[in-house]
Design an enzyme around this catalytic site. Structure first.
Site, PDB file in Angstrom:
ATOM      1  CG  HIS A 169      -2.383   0.633   0.751  1.00  0.00           C
ATOM      2  ND1 HIS A 169      -3.029   1.450  -0.124  1.00  0.00           N
ATOM      3  CD2 HIS A 169      -3.475   0.125   1.788  1.00  0.00           C
ATOM      4  CE1 HIS A 169      -3.269   1.336   0.082  1.00  0.00           C
ATOM      5  NE2 HIS A 169      -4.795   0.950   0.783  1.00  0.00           N
ATOM      6  CE1 TYR A 188      -9.109   6.539   6.688  1.00  0.00           C
ATOM      7  CE2 TYR A 188      -9.520   4.487   5.635  1.00  0.00           C
ATOM      8  CZ  TYR A 188      -9.017   5.906   5.533  1.00  0.00           C
ATOM      9  OH  TYR A 188      -8.026   5.780   4.848  1.00  0.00           O
ATOM     10  CB  SER A 206     -10.922   4.912   2.372  1.00  0.00           C
ATOM     11  OG  SER A 206      -9.699   5.441   0.771  1.00  0.00           O
ATOM     12  CB  THR A 218      -6.766   8.703   0.968  1.00  0.00           C
ATOM     13  OG1 THR A 218      -5.940   8.877   1.953  1.00  0.00           O
ATOM     14  CG2 THR A 218      -6.181   7.536  -0.713  1.00  0.00           C
TER      15      THR A 218
END
Length: 666
Positions: free
Chosen positions: A383, A498, A500, A511
């Site tokens: 990532h 959360y 994204s 992001t």
């Protein structure tokens, strides 16, 4: 002069001899007389875009720095449903003071820093460093997954599936490398902008102003900077902070099978993709090797804590393994061929692609294409180098190409191969007792980790975007409200949440965080859970208000107007300049809102079978969900020592049904 019969006999012998030579040189029958076509553009490129891939990159707008007062307002609004009245009053006083004092200085410093780095965004470097500095193991904690839908059974063998996905991947790579991959553009009015006329016009607009030209058509080009890191790249462990490595000239890939590594060339000396028959033969050769699983699979070390892996990697280099590690790091891409047959079972698929037992993985690679024994295929990707936008585009393009235009077919598999000249190189590590002990130790540690992870699948076949349109609400807001209500039913409180949101509309955008736990969702959860709950009309109005607020948060996030990245950048500035850390960042409320019990990401695509990731905190849930026209589904992960995934899935089902029952009465 030779007679006709003699000439015919000689021709026959010549043809027989040529065919024998071709077979010995490993040219399959299907390629004889047709090899030239594999050098054509139709084979080499998945796309040949009129608009160059990077045409809009220079003129993309920069990610804006939000106004300090707006960030403070948004932060307080997100805090309100999480805090008691007294705690909220304390936090508000701290935030108000921050806005008037330290925040002003940090905001000025951030703007000054931003003005000195006009070729990127104010968050890009710091966000990348955040990933690379974290010492947490990559699998489950960071690396997400995407799983392909099945193809027609005759094309779904492990060999055909992996070969066709490989060829499509190489075609994507070649188009990207040659600036022929169509740039990613968000079309608000596709009938006006997603046309041949638009593309031709854009091609001739100078790169320095091209974005503005697209804007006039209500079309918004997206950042393409991450795409170059899809191939020939990897993350390399270093003490305290990893690095991203890229090779610009490699022509090979690495195949993993049963913990063993194989190198095969996939491009010729001129950079052309090799023929389908040759690529299939090389994969078939590897699959035909009846090797036992490696006793000491080096790939398991990529599951380790990053400093530990960095030290062990250095030890491997000192043992003489640098060339092998370079071969893996430099490879154009990596394919893992697994023996498991998953039978389309979502929970098994999630576990296989998210972690497996780690012995047939190299989690540091930018992405790994994984193909199981039954042809089930998916991606696991690292990532730090990029986000879902680039990976999803690659995923969708190769999925479509490998299904609609497969280059290898079922009749190809029956052709006998000659292994004399396949040039498949098995990579053999030199290991000592220290490495072997650490491999065994890491295997046990990783087993304890992944066995504690639970997965559950949640789906509705008659609920989707069409349902939400009928009720006049956002589909994404419906799912987020379902997650909030489910958590409230189970745990009787509102928690840090959360979602994204991509900021790829800006140069080097990554992001932003959407905070789905809002004042409106909290009010609804409490109201519908109350014995003396409001009327259905009132509840419907509350749901619609939740949708309006959520849609506004999504819009703000996509436009770079969230508060999370802004505050993150301000805090780092204070730390780097040895300033006193403002109370806003030491306030328990700041830790609370960033302790994301519910972590979610929408993975909506017609090409995705499922997608997911691990929880971000021990007592939290990781939810990868998709919403299609008539379908809604989600993969939920959690650690079973801390939370009950079965109960959470069940309560989500009840919550969604309860919300739908309210909407249906309207």
């Amino acid at each position: 002069m030779l007679s006709i019969n003699k000439r015919s006999s000689i021709k026959s012998k010549i043809f027989t001899n040529v065919r024998t030579v071709l077979r010995k040189k490993n040219f399959s029958k299907i390629l004889t007389g047709f090899a030239q076509r594999y050098y054509s553009d139709d084979y080499q490129f998945i796309q040949q875009s009129v608009i160059p891939t990077m045409h809009f990159q220079r003129s993309l707008p920069r990610l804006p720095i939000p106004e300090l007062n707006l960030t403070c307002q948004r932060y307080l609004r997100a805090q309100k449903p999480l805090l008691s009245v007294n705690d909220y009053s304390k936090t508000k006083a701290i935030v108000d003071d921050f806005e008037k004092n330290e925040g002003q200085k940090l905001q000025s410093m951030l703007k000054e820093k931003n003005n000195l780095n006009k070729n990127t965004s104010y968050i890009t470097a710091d966000w990348s460093n955040m990933y690379l500095s974290d010492r947490t193991p990559l699998p489950i904690n960071y690396n997400p997954i995407l799983v392909f839908k099945h193809v027609h059974q005759s094309y779904n063998s492990q060999l055909l599936r992996s070969t066709n996905l490989l060829i499509s991947s190489l075609r994507f790579f070649k188009s990207l490398q040659s600036n022929l991959l169509e740039p990613e553009i968000f079309h608000l009015n596709p009938k006006k902008s997603d046309t041949s006329r638009f593309k031709t016009l854009m091609k001739y607009i100078p790169e320095t102003v091209s974005w503005y030209g697209a804007y006039l058509f209500n079309a918004y080009p997206l950042d393409m900077s991450q795409y170059s890191s899809l191939f020939r790249s990897t993350r390399i462990p270093m003490v305290n902070k990893d690095i991203l490595h890229k090779n610009d000239s490699s022509k090979h890939i690495v195949i993993m099978r049963r913990g063993h590594f194989y190198k095969i060339d996939v491009l010729d000396e001129k950079g052309n993709i090799l023929s389908p028959g040759l690529l299939l033969s090389r994969l078939q050769y590897i699959l035909n090797q009846n090797v036992s699983p490696s006793n000491h699979p080096v790939g398991i070390l990529t599951t380790s804590e990053r400093n530990n892996w960095a030290h062990l990697r250095n030890h491997l280099i000192n043992l003489g393994n640098k060339e092998i590690l370079d071969t893996i790091d430099d490879s154009l891409m990596m394919i893992a061929l697994d023996d498991e047959k998953l039978n389309s079972e979502p929970n098994l698929m999630t576990k296989q692609y998210l972690h497996s037992n780690g012995t047939n993985r190299w989690f540091d690679k930018s992405f790994t294409l994984i193909v199981c024994g039954d042809g089930t295929a998916g991606l696991n990707f690292e990532h730090s180098w990029g986000d879902g936008v680039a990976v999803l585009r690659y995923f969708q393009d190769i999925s479509q190409d490998s299904v609609n235009s497969p280059k290898c077919h079922p009749d190809n598999v029956s052709i006998e191969i000659n292994s004399d000249n396949l040039q498949v190189v098995k990579l053999e590590f030199t290991l000592d007792d220290k490495i072997k002990r650490n491999i065994e130790k890491t295997m046990n540690e990783f087993k304890n980790m992944y066995e504690s992870l639970d997965t559950n699948y949640f789906e509705f076949f008659d609920v989707g975007r069409n349902t939400c349109k009928k009720f006049g609400i956002s589909a994404d807001s419906l799912m987020q409200l379902c997650f909030q209500l489910g958590n409230f039913k189970l745990h009787k409180k509102h928690v840090g949440s959360y979602e994204s949101c991509s900021t790829a509309a800006f140069k080097h955008g990554r992001t932003e965080t959407i905070r789905p736990c809002t004042i409106e969702t909290a009010n609804f959860c409490e109201a519908i859970s109350n014995k003396n709950k409001p009327s259905n009309d009132e509840l419907v109005n509350m749901i619609k208000k939740c949708s309006i607020v959520h849609s506004q948060l999504v819009k703000e996030g996509a436009m770079g107007q969230g508060f999370d990245r802004h505050l993150f950048a301000l805090r780092l500035l204070a730390e780097k300049n040895n300033l006193n850390i403002p109370k806003l960042f030491t306030d328990p409320a700041h830790k609370l809102i960033n302790y994301n019990i519910i972590s979610t990401s929408s993975l909506t695509s017609n090409y995705i079978w499922l997608g997911g990731f691990g929880p971000v905190v021990k007592n939290g849930y990781g939810i990868g969900y998709k919403i299609l026209e008539e379908y809604t589904g989600a993969i939920i992960t959690n650690y079973n020592q801390h939370t009950d995934g079965d109960k959470f899935r069940d309560v989500l089902t009840k919550s969604l049904n309860q919300i739908l029952d309210v909407l249906k009465t309207n």
